[in-house]
Design a protein around this motif. Structure first.
Motif, PDB file in Angstrom:
ATOM      1  N   GLU A 330     -12.279   5.723 106.576  1.00  0.00           N
ATOM      2  CA  GLU A 330     -11.175   6.028 107.489  1.00  0.00           C
ATOM      3  C   GLU A 330     -10.419   4.732 107.759  1.00  0.00           C
ATOM      4  OE1 GLU A 330     -10.577   7.975 111.832  1.00  0.00           O
ATOM      5  OE2 GLU A 330     -12.291   8.697 110.665  1.00  0.00           O
ATOM      6  N   SER A 332      -7.820   1.785 108.897  1.00  0.00           N
ATOM      7  CA  SER A 332      -7.121   1.370 110.108  1.00  0.00           C
ATOM      8  C   SER A 332      -5.655   1.800 109.983  1.00  0.00           C
ATOM      9  CB  SER A 332      -7.198  -0.156 110.242  1.00  0.00           C
ATOM     10  OG  SER A 332      -5.987  -0.682 110.745  1.00  0.00           O
ATOM     11  N   SER A 333      -5.029   2.099 111.117  1.00  0.00           N
ATOM     12  CA  SER A 333      -3.637   2.578 111.071  1.00  0.00           C
ATOM     13  C   SER A 333      -2.675   1.469 110.649  1.00  0.00           C
ATOM     14  CB  SER A 333      -3.235   3.109 112.448  1.00  0.00           C
ATOM     15  OG  SER A 333      -3.301   2.053 113.386  1.00  0.00           O
ATOM     16  N   GLN A 336      -3.235  -0.786 104.488  1.00  0.00           N
ATOM     17  CA  GLN A 336      -3.176   0.119 103.338  1.00  0.00           C
ATOM     18  C   GLN A 336      -3.588  -0.668 102.092  1.00  0.00           C
ATOM     19  OE1 GLN A 336      -0.088  -0.080 105.211  1.00  0.00           O
ATOM     20  NE2 GLN A 336       0.678  -1.879 104.139  1.00  0.00           N
ATOM     21  N   LYS A 389       2.390  -2.047 108.591  1.00  0.00           N
ATOM     22  CA  LYS A 389       3.181  -1.015 107.911  1.00  0.00           C
ATOM     23  C   LYS A 389       4.593  -1.568 107.720  1.00  0.00           C
ATOM     24  CE  LYS A 389      -0.137   2.014 107.929  1.00  0.00           C
ATOM     25  NZ  LYS A 389      -0.729   2.513 106.697  1.00  0.00           N
ATOM     26  N   LEU A 395       4.896   6.528 108.510  1.00  0.00           N
ATOM     27  CA  LEU A 395       5.359   6.725 109.890  1.00  0.00           C
ATOM     28  C   LEU A 395       6.419   7.826 110.003  1.00  0.00           C
ATOM     29  CD1 LEU A 395       5.663   2.990 111.004  1.00  0.00           C
ATOM     30  CD2 LEU A 395       3.814   4.565 111.545  1.00  0.00           C
TER      31      LEU A 395
END
Length: 465
Positions: A330, A332-333, A336, A389, A395
């Motif tokens: 999973e 991290s937000s 990537q 990001k 997003l």
């Protein structure tokens, strides 16, 4: 498997690229007494130090048998392992397999081959829009370059159209004499020691590091310094030899100079260019093939070996790191996977930590480097820092951008979501990376600062110390 194991090692690492070497370094520093083998098909090993307890086996892997914990090399030898880490990298997606005028640049060996071919070239066609293509078109001198990119702007893997516009003038200007140094870990490639037993096969070498073009002169046969023409939103339709072109029934394909170039490239925008060499720099696919046969690896949609947050594959005692694997924990937000050199190094290091921790029965946490995506590189002689990001990945429309641009000096873009910074692109000597990294990590609400966040007259660091 009939052949008897020649030797069983505690740890076997496959691949002499940055992920493999960093994994070896980590293992040997954690467990100095361990017996470690590095199996590599490349001529060069990205090496930093020589370890006494390291055995280097110069051969490609022919097959892996996870049930018997053994692998066979191309020269017929069989080695056992207690724990294995596959760091076989990626292989270039070539436009065509068997054309002598088409060269894929991916590793140290192909970069040297390119240098040799370029020295006689008057015009080359470069196909691709990733990091290697970007570096290549800027570094090549003494040669006309036709650059075919499939997107509306250059470098869209790394930045948006605004940043591309900022960089384009550098392609037209003369290169500065001395490049500003860019602080990064440096790796050297080592030739194997004279007399070391070697069996070379035509396998890919290790991937190019970020400074690959330093120390190799990328000069063509012309006196011009550099002429780059970009063909946007097009791909390669067909590649012809001059004979095929002359015999072509489609007269429209014949450029004015038919027959005077060894190879011709027809693009999907209808244009055909003659050239001395076509460079295929269209990215890589995970080099997992050799390990799949007879085993039951879980493979991700992009062809990589699926790994969990301890870099373990679905097969017992088999780990993977670098371009060959796909991170399937999973995420991290703010991170990537992008199959970059820096990530291969981080994954190799962490895989080595995990392998050692498992052998020593120690607990291990997911490394902090997977919290926030960060990449430092250099394009067109500008320092480029990408954080989080940076392109608003994933997003949707739920983000806003703040941009500051000073022509010829710097380009700063910030990605905000819900008033919090989630990504940034910094081009030039902005000195903002540390501040922005902290702002992204601590997720502070920046709504009160609004546009002031990028006001060049405000020293942002004073705000957030």
């Amino acid at each position: 498997m009939a052949a008897k194991k020649e030797k069983t090692f505690k740890f076997v690492i496959v691949g002499g690229g940055i992920a493999g070497v960093t994994c070896v370094e980590q293992l040997t520093s954690q467990i100095p007494s361990a017996d470690v083998a590095l199996i590599t098909a490349g001529h060069h090993i990205k090496a930093v130090t020589n370890y006494k307890q390291l055995t280097v086996i110069h051969s490609a892997v022919k097959s892996l048998h996870t049930e018997t914990h053994s692998l066979e090399t191309a020269d017929g030898r069989v080695f056992g392992y207690e724990k294995l880490c596959i760091c076989s990298g990626g292989r270039p997606k070539l436009l065509t397999q068997d054309n002598p005028y088409v060269l894929g640049i991916r590793d140290t060996d192909s970069a040297q081959e390119f240098q040799k071919l370029l020295s006689k070239a008057k015009r080359i066609v470069v196909v691709g829009n990733g990091g290697i293509a970007l570096e290549l078109v800027y570094e090549v001198e003494g040669c006309e370059v036709i650059w075919a990119v499939k997107d509306k702007a250059i470098g869209n893997t790394f930045f948006d159209a605004g940043a591309a516009q900022f960089l384009i003038p550098s392609l037209e200007a003369d290169k500065p004499e001395v490049a500003a140094p860019c602080k990064r870990t440096r790796y050297t490639t080592e030739e194997p020691a004279p007399g070391a037993s070697q069996t070379f096969t035509a396998e890919p070498g290790s991937a190019l590091g970020p400074d690959w073009h330093e120390g190799i002169a990328l000069r063509g046969a012309q006196q011009v310094s550099r002429r780059v023409s970009v063909e946007y939103q097009c791909e390669v339709e067909k590649i012809f030899t001059s004979e095929e072109l002359l015999n072509s029934p489609q007269q429209t394909l014949r450029p004015e100079s038919a027959g005077s170039w060894p190879v011709y490239v027809q693009l999907t925008n209808g244009k055909t260019f003659g050239c001395d060499l076509v460079v295929s720099a269209t990215g890589v696919v995970p080099n997992a093939e050799p390990f799949l046969h007879g085993n039951t690896f879980a493979v991700a949609g992009d062809g990589g070996l699926r790994v969990d947050d301890h870099m373990m594959t679905s097969e017992p005692d088999v780990y993977a790191a670098g371009d060959v694997c796909t991170a399937c924990w999973e995420l991290s937000s703010l991170w990537q996977q992008m199959r970059l050199w820096t990530q291969a190094r981080q994954m190799g290091w962490y895989a080595g930590r995990c392998m050692a921790a498992h052998v020593l029965s120690e607990p291990i946490e997911l490394d902090f480097c997977f919290e926030l995506f960060s990449h430092i590189t250099k394009f067109f002689n500008y320092k480029v820092v990408l954080l989080g990001k940076f392109n608003g990945q994933g997003l949707g429309s739920d983000h806003e951008l703040l941009v500051r641009c000073t022509k010829g000096r710097e380009y700063v873009k910030v990605v905000l979501s819900g008033g919090r910074m989630v990504g940034a692109v910094l081009i030039g000597e902005t000195d903002l990376e540390e501040t922005f990294e902290n702002l992204i990590l601590n997720q502070m609400d920046l709504t009160p600062y609004g546009e002031e966040l990028l006001n060049p007259d405000v020293d942002i660091e004073d705000y957030f110390d």
